[in-house]
Design a protein around this motif. Structure first.
Motif, PDB file in Angstrom:
ATOM      1  N   THR A   1      19.160  76.170  87.993  1.00  0.00           N
ATOM      2  CA  THR A   1      19.232  74.729  87.742  1.00  0.00           C
ATOM      3  C   THR A   1      19.797  74.501  86.346  1.00  0.00           C
ATOM      4  OG1 THR A   1      17.039  74.599  86.743  1.00  0.00           O
ATOM      5  CG2 THR A   1      17.166  74.345  89.164  1.00  0.00           C
ATOM      6  N   ALA A   2      20.213  73.287  86.081  1.00  0.00           N
ATOM      7  CA  ALA A   2      20.714  72.950  84.749  1.00  0.00           C
ATOM      8  C   ALA A   2      19.644  73.244  83.696  1.00  0.00           C
ATOM      9  CB  ALA A   2      21.146  71.487  84.695  1.00  0.00           C
ATOM     10  N   LYS A   3      18.403  72.917  83.995  1.00  0.00           N
ATOM     11  CA  LYS A   3      17.313  73.137  83.041  1.00  0.00           C
ATOM     12  C   LYS A   3      17.095  74.635  82.803  1.00  0.00           C
ATOM     13  CE  LYS A   3      12.550  71.912  82.076  1.00  0.00           C
ATOM     14  NZ  LYS A   3      11.399  71.108  82.470  1.00  0.00           N
TER      15      LYS A   3
ATOM     16  N   GLY B   1      25.389  81.208  85.256  1.00  0.00           N
ATOM     17  CA  GLY B   1      24.581  80.376  86.155  1.00  0.00           C
ATOM     18  C   GLY B   1      24.006  81.073  87.362  1.00  0.00           C
ATOM     19  N   HIS B   2      24.114  82.403  87.430  1.00  0.00           N
ATOM     20  CA  HIS B   2      23.603  83.129  88.589  1.00  0.00           C
ATOM     21  C   HIS B   2      22.565  84.156  88.151  1.00  0.00           C
ATOM     22  CE1 HIS B   2      23.682  84.759  92.675  1.00  0.00           C
ATOM     23  NE2 HIS B   2      23.463  85.912  92.082  1.00  0.00           N
TER      24      HIS B   2
ATOM     25  N   LEU C   1      28.665  70.476  84.446  1.00  0.00           N
ATOM     26  CA  LEU C   1      29.069  70.289  85.844  1.00  0.00           C
ATOM     27  C   LEU C   1      27.863  70.005  86.734  1.00  0.00           C
ATOM     28  CD1 LEU C   1      31.724  73.134  86.117  1.00  0.00           C
ATOM     29  CD2 LEU C   1      32.169  70.673  86.125  1.00  0.00           C
ATOM     30  N   LEU C   2      26.746  70.671  86.457  1.00  0.00           N
ATOM     31  CA  LEU C   2      25.542  70.443  87.260  1.00  0.00           C
ATOM     32  C   LEU C   2      24.988  69.033  87.056  1.00  0.00           C
ATOM     33  CD1 LEU C   2      23.757  73.890  86.781  1.00  0.00           C
ATOM     34  CD2 LEU C   2      24.860  73.026  88.879  1.00  0.00           C
TER      35      LEU C   2
ATOM     36  N   LEU D   1      19.297  77.035  83.195  1.00  0.00           N
ATOM     37  CA  LEU D   1      20.460  77.556  82.486  1.00  0.00           C
ATOM     38  C   LEU D   1      20.442  77.140  81.016  1.00  0.00           C
ATOM     39  CD1 LEU D   1      23.033  79.179  82.480  1.00  0.00           C
ATOM     40  CD2 LEU D   1      24.225  77.218  83.506  1.00  0.00           C
ATOM     41  N   GLU D   2      20.090  75.899  80.734  1.00  0.00           N
ATOM     42  CA  GLU D   2      19.996  75.440  79.335  1.00  0.00           C
ATOM     43  C   GLU D   2      18.981  76.285  78.570  1.00  0.00           C
ATOM     44  OE1 GLU D   2      20.931  70.724  79.164  1.00  0.00           O
ATOM     45  OE2 GLU D   2      19.194  71.307  80.370  1.00  0.00           O
ATOM     46  N   GLY D   3      17.836  76.534  79.182  1.00  0.00           N
ATOM     47  CA  GLY D   3      16.807  77.361  78.544  1.00  0.00           C
ATOM     48  C   GLY D   3      17.304  78.774  78.288  1.00  0.00           C
ATOM     49  N   TRP D   4      17.984  79.346  79.279  1.00  0.00           N
ATOM     50  CA  TRP D   4      18.508  80.694  79.146  1.00  0.00           C
ATOM     51  C   TRP D   4      19.553  80.770  78.032  1.00  0.00           C
ATOM     52  CZ3 TRP D   4      18.135  85.593  79.323  1.00  0.00           C
ATOM     53  CH2 TRP D   4      19.271  86.383  79.242  1.00  0.00           C
TER      54      TRP D   4
END
Length: 110
Positions: free
Chosen positions: A20-22, A105-106, A57-58, A24-27
């Motif tokens: 998720t966007a959240k 993102g994966h 994009l998400l 990915l942002e955290g990562w």
């Protein structure tokens, strides 16, 4: 690009990007994220930069996506597919391979 091509690219992107966007942002905020990937000139890695773009994009409405957005989505799909084919043996939990994929993102452990 036709609407059908846009739908196809979007579906492939949605399949390749399983964070998720959240998430990915955290990562992307972690040291592990910043430590992997190709860096031109010592700055931000290509994957890390891509991850920031993926977050955008998400969050975006599909109706507002541009030709450049769809091009990046295609790039993400290609990278994820190529990288998955290079999976190392053994436990991949704390590997640069997994961390690099996560920048795109994966998360292969999902």
């Amino acid at each position: 690009m036709t609407e059908e091509e846009e739908r196809t690219v979007a579906a492939e992107f949605d399949e390749a990007v399983n964070m998720t966007a959240k998430e990915l942002e955290g990562w992307l905020a972690t040291d592990e994220s910043k430590a992997v990937g190709q860096k031109d000139g010592g700055g931000e890695s290509t994957g890390h930069e891509s991850g920031r773009r993926i977050v955008e994009l998400l969050h975006a409405k599909r109706s507002s996506l541009t030709e450049q957005d769809y091009a990046h989505m295609r790039k993400v799909v290609g990278y994820v597919h190529r990288h998955l084919a290079q999976r190392p043996s053994g436990d991949v939990r704390d590997t640069r391979w997994r961390h690099s994929l996560m920048n795109w993102g994966h998360d292969p452990l999902k």
